[in-house]
Design a protein around this motif. Sequence first.
Motif, PDB file in Angstrom:
ATOM      1  N   ALA A 258     -39.335   9.436   3.111  1.00 18.42           N
ATOM      2  CA  ALA A 258     -38.484  10.622   3.009  1.00 18.42           C
ATOM      3  C   ALA A 258     -38.269  11.240   4.375  1.00 18.42           C
ATOM      4  O   ALA A 258     -37.196  11.784   4.673  1.00 18.42           O
ATOM      5  CB  ALA A 258     -39.123  11.638   2.061  1.00 18.42           C
ATOM      6  N   HIS A 259     -39.276  11.162   5.242  1.00 19.06           N
ATOM      7  CA  HIS A 259     -39.162  11.718   6.591  1.00 19.06           C
ATOM      8  C   HIS A 259     -38.085  10.988   7.391  1.00 19.06           C
ATOM      9  O   HIS A 259     -37.248  11.623   8.047  1.00 19.06           O
ATOM     10  CB  HIS A 259     -40.500  11.619   7.307  1.00 19.06           C
ATOM     11  N   VAL A 260     -38.099   9.658   7.345  1.00 18.19           N
ATOM     12  CA  VAL A 260     -37.110   8.895   8.105  1.00 18.19           C
ATOM     13  C   VAL A 260     -35.712   9.141   7.548  1.00 18.19           C
ATOM     14  O   VAL A 260     -34.752   9.319   8.302  1.00 18.19           O
ATOM     15  CB  VAL A 260     -37.447   7.389   8.087  1.00 18.19           C
TER      16      VAL A 260
ATOM     17  N   LEU B 160     -27.551  12.231  12.117  1.00 20.13           N
ATOM     18  CA  LEU B 160     -26.165  11.886  11.827  1.00 20.13           C
ATOM     19  C   LEU B 160     -25.309  13.147  11.755  1.00 20.13           C
ATOM     20  O   LEU B 160     -24.194  13.201  12.303  1.00 20.13           O
ATOM     21  CB  LEU B 160     -26.089  11.103  10.510  1.00 20.13           C
ATOM     22  N   ALA B 161     -25.833  14.164  11.089  1.00 20.38           N
ATOM     23  CA  ALA B 161     -25.107  15.432  10.998  1.00 20.38           C
ATOM     24  C   ALA B 161     -24.903  16.045  12.373  1.00 20.38           C
ATOM     25  O   ALA B 161     -23.804  16.532  12.707  1.00 20.38           O
ATOM     26  CB  ALA B 161     -25.871  16.394  10.093  1.00 20.38           C
ATOM     27  N   HIS B 162     -25.933  16.022  13.195  1.00 18.49           N
ATOM     28  CA  HIS B 162     -25.845  16.615  14.535  1.00 18.49           C
ATOM     29  C   HIS B 162     -24.830  15.856  15.393  1.00 18.49           C
ATOM     30  O   HIS B 162     -24.052  16.460  16.139  1.00 18.49           O
ATOM     31  CB  HIS B 162     -27.222  16.588  15.196  1.00 18.49           C
TER      32      HIS B 162
ATOM     33  N   THR C  86     -26.773  16.021   3.133  1.00 18.46           N
ATOM     34  CA  THR C  86     -27.111  15.994   1.705  1.00 18.46           C
ATOM     35  C   THR C  86     -28.502  15.439   1.412  1.00 18.46           C
ATOM     36  O   THR C  86     -29.263  16.039   0.635  1.00 18.46           O
ATOM     37  CB  THR C  86     -26.044  15.203   0.922  1.00 18.46           C
ATOM     38  N   PRO C  87     -28.913  14.296   2.010  1.00 18.96           N
ATOM     39  CA  PRO C  87     -30.262  13.779   1.700  1.00 18.96           C
ATOM     40  C   PRO C  87     -31.389  14.700   2.166  1.00 18.96           C
ATOM     41  O   PRO C  87     -32.500  14.623   1.629  1.00 18.96           O
ATOM     42  CB  PRO C  87     -30.309  12.446   2.460  1.00 18.96           C
TER      43      PRO C  87
ATOM     44  N   ARG D 106     -26.913   5.849  11.538  1.00 19.95           N
ATOM     45  CA  ARG D 106     -26.422   5.021  10.430  1.00 19.95           C
ATOM     46  C   ARG D 106     -27.288   3.766  10.267  1.00 19.95           C
ATOM     47  O   ARG D 106     -27.603   3.354   9.155  1.00 19.95           O
ATOM     48  CB  ARG D 106     -24.966   4.623  10.680  1.00 19.95           C
ATOM     49  N   ARG D 107     -27.648   3.151  11.381  1.00 20.84           N
ATOM     50  CA  ARG D 107     -28.491   1.949  11.316  1.00 20.84           C
ATOM     51  C   ARG D 107     -29.841   2.274  10.684  1.00 20.84           C
ATOM     52  O   ARG D 107     -30.368   1.490   9.881  1.00 20.84           O
ATOM     53  CB  ARG D 107     -28.694   1.367  12.714  1.00 20.84           C
ATOM     54  N   ALA D 108     -30.399   3.415  11.049  1.00 18.46           N
ATOM     55  CA  ALA D 108     -31.689   3.807  10.469  1.00 18.46           C
ATOM     56  C   ALA D 108     -31.589   3.924   8.947  1.00 18.46           C
ATOM     57  O   ALA D 108     -32.462   3.448   8.211  1.00 18.46           O
ATOM     58  CB  ALA D 108     -32.151   5.129  11.074  1.00 18.46           C
ATOM     59  N   LEU D 109     -30.527   4.556   8.480  1.00 18.10           N
ATOM     60  CA  LEU D 109     -30.341   4.721   7.039  1.00 18.10           C
ATOM     61  C   LEU D 109     -30.089   3.381   6.352  1.00 18.10           C
ATOM     62  O   LEU D 109     -30.550   3.148   5.225  1.00 18.10           O
ATOM     63  CB  LEU D 109     -29.188   5.689   6.769  1.00 18.10           C
TER      64      LEU D 109
END
Length: 441
Positions: free
Chosen positions: A347-349, A357-359, A375-376, A331-334
């Motif tokens: 786009a890679h990050v 996050l999904a995992h 989704t992203p 979440r922090r990365a996003l």
Amino acid sequence: MKTEPRTLLAWLCAQEGLSYRRFDERFTDYGVRLFGNKPRNPTCGETQFRRWTGGKLRTLPGPEACQILEALWPRYTVEQLFGPPPRGDLQSPVIDLEERVRMSAEEALSGADETASASISDNTIDELRDQVRGVAQRYHLMPLAQAYEAADRLRAAIERRRDRTQVPVQQQELMILNGQVAALLSVAAFNLGFFQPARSLARTAAMFGEATRFTPLQAYADGTLAYIAYHTGNASEAVTKATRALSYGGLGDVALHRLQAIKARAHAHLGDVVSARSAIQLSTDAGQDRYDDLHDGIGGEFAFSAERLAMSTSTTALLIGDAERAEADARRALEFLARRPRKDQSAHVRAGAAADLAHARLLVDDVDGAAEALTPVWGVPTEHRQTGIVVRTARIARHLARPVHHGAALPMALREQIEDFNRVSPPHRVGPHVGLLAVEG
């Protein structure tokens, strides 16, 4: 009289300004990369090139020639390349006006440098330095194959200048620039799925760093060798490489944080939870305002932004089974990424953090939340789907294949979506021979 291109291949060549000679050089170069220096590597004569671009083929070329063409333009199948070109006002998928102007400027400088005198100008070195910085800073915006091509053209330009000067200061500077480009080529080769060439290029960068005593380049290259090592099942070697890189002097805070993050991941692959957590802590500690001329001075792909660091620690947390830490860091990365101007967002990050996050949600059996988090990922263009994204999504697919999910509609749909997503990625289409499937497993 100007005629409209009859095939997508002809249209792409026109967009890139590829004459037959330049096409033949690229075709031959990719043939060597894919198949080595075989006695009978595929070639393309000028008559054949005219047939390919003129829409006069009745059957497709041989399988090796087709593989080379799909490596040259990884977002298209060979059937599409020999099919009709796009209609209307579609934007060029390969090269834009800015890139064309940049290429023209490079060619003009090269011509001036070669005709002005028998020695190279300091202005030429300044220009090459700017070009290295430009490729490093644009790397995250370019399709993988295009990034590799840009760096490789620059490598050739630097090599030509090295042969033309005996001035020690100029030789030193050109060796550093050559090492920096080798480092970028190593990253691009890794992201395309070519692990052995990536390792060789990283070693080349390290040798240039050692020869010039430019320790930030040595450290960056050893860090790259470390993550190639753990991606190929050699986590102990990765720890050794990262530890050695951390011992070099003259490194800035960014370099040290990157190396600690790589070391943390290597420890996690070894199952050493205590050491992994310690390295994570060191990677996120406040710095001491240290700076170096590579990670900070050039930046771009050589930098290690806050969002990349958070994404990396999220992945490490997943490997040691810490779902709570993994979700928080993803979440922090996003969040860090969202604060940047849209044009500067990687786009890679975004995809990597979303996959982590999904995992993390899957580790607490939240399949619906995982589907939402992914989704992203689906929006990443084909040519940007690099090794890190492919490996992360493949791990999710394996998790969804556990017996507890058998027969459930959503896990099955997500697995199929991941398979479709990865099947057309450059690491699968360009570099399947390097063992990427084994890495994913």
